[in-house]
Write a protein that holds these residues in place. Structure first.
Motif, PDB file in Angstrom:
ATOM      1  N   CYS A  95       0.827  -1.206   0.000  1.00 50.08           N
ATOM      2  CA  CYS A  95       0.000   0.000   0.000  1.00 50.08           C
ATOM      3  C   CYS A  95       0.863   1.258   0.000  1.00 50.08           C
ATOM      4  CB  CYS A  95      -0.902  -0.036   1.235  1.00 50.08           C
ATOM      5  SG  CYS A  95      -1.902   1.413   1.506  1.00 50.08           S
ATOM      6  N   VAL A  96       1.784   1.344   0.928  1.00 49.89           N
ATOM      7  CA  VAL A  96       2.623   2.522   1.107  1.00 49.89           C
ATOM      8  C   VAL A  96       4.012   2.218   0.563  1.00 49.89           C
ATOM      9  CG1 VAL A  96       3.611   4.097   2.812  1.00 49.89           C
ATOM     10  CG2 VAL A  96       1.302   3.205   3.138  1.00 49.89           C
ATOM     11  N   LYS A  97       4.472   3.029  -0.364  1.00 48.36           N
ATOM     12  CA  LYS A  97       5.779   2.786  -0.990  1.00 48.36           C
ATOM     13  C   LYS A  97       6.929   3.338  -0.166  1.00 48.36           C
ATOM     14  CE  LYS A  97       4.072   0.538  -4.281  1.00 48.36           C
ATOM     15  NZ  LYS A  97       4.101  -0.893  -4.120  1.00 48.36           N
ATOM     16  N   ARG A  98       6.744   4.502   0.438  1.00 47.57           N
ATOM     17  CA  ARG A  98       7.772   5.103   1.286  1.00 47.57           C
ATOM     18  C   ARG A  98       7.113   5.478   2.609  1.00 47.57           C
ATOM     19  NH1 ARG A  98       9.504  10.227   2.083  1.00 47.57           N
ATOM     20  NH2 ARG A  98       8.286  11.018   0.347  1.00 47.57           N
ATOM     21  N   ILE A  99       7.500   4.820   3.673  1.00 48.34           N
ATOM     22  CA  ILE A  99       6.834   4.985   4.965  1.00 48.34           C
ATOM     23  C   ILE A  99       7.234   6.306   5.606  1.00 48.34           C
ATOM     24  CG2 ILE A  99       6.611   4.050   7.302  1.00 48.34           C
ATOM     25  CD1 ILE A  99       6.952   1.257   6.035  1.00 48.34           C
ATOM     26  N   ASP A 100       6.209   7.096   5.916  1.00 43.73           N
ATOM     27  CA  ASP A 100       6.398   8.355   6.645  1.00 43.73           C
ATOM     28  C   ASP A 100       6.228   8.116   8.138  1.00 43.73           C
ATOM     29  OD1 ASP A 100       6.239  11.522   6.681  1.00 43.73           O
ATOM     30  OD2 ASP A 100       4.569  10.784   7.911  1.00 43.73           O
TER      31      ASP A 100
END
Length: 134
Positions: A95-100
């Protein structure tokens, strides 16, 4: 609600283990966000949805959902039981490509094994024997 306000609300919910309510594609949702960050096209959040409705239907125990922040409206955070969700250890989230922002390990998904589509907790059934191939 602006994109920046949605990001701030979801970050706070993840860090402080809060539930979130709102609409996604005009359907009411209740969820605990676990991961937030940019996805393929826009900011996304991986959540454990435990209440509300869904186009796909919602199992009694809840389900993982990936929401684009642009599809979310009327978001509000609230105090309540944190829903960890569960995983079977198969595959990674996409789902999330780069985790914030991500949930801490003490509140992350519970590990459960699946067997023939049914969920079972680890240790409740003996492990299956593997056939040895020589």
């Amino acid at each position: 609600m602006t994109l920046e306000e949605k990001i701030a609300l979801l970050r706070d919910a993840i860090i402080n283990h809060k539930q979130v309510t709102g609409l996604c594609n005009d359907l009411p949702r209740e969820f605990c966000p676990h991961i937030l960050g940019p996805g393929l096209r826009s900011w996304t959040t991986l959540v454990w949805q435990f209440g509300g409705t869904s186009n796909k239907g919602l199992p009694d125990e809840g389900a993982w959902r990936c929401f684009e922040l642009g599809d979310l409206d009327q978001l509000a955070s609230r105090e309540g039981e944190w829903h960890r969700g569960f995983h079977s250890g198969r595959g990674e989230q996409r789902c999330v490509k780069r985790i914030d922002t991500a949930i801490d390990a003490d509140h992350s998904a519970e590990f459960r094994e699946t067997y023939r589509g049914r969920i079972r907790q680890r240790g409740l059934q003996p492990p299956r024997r593997r056939k040895m191939c020589w």
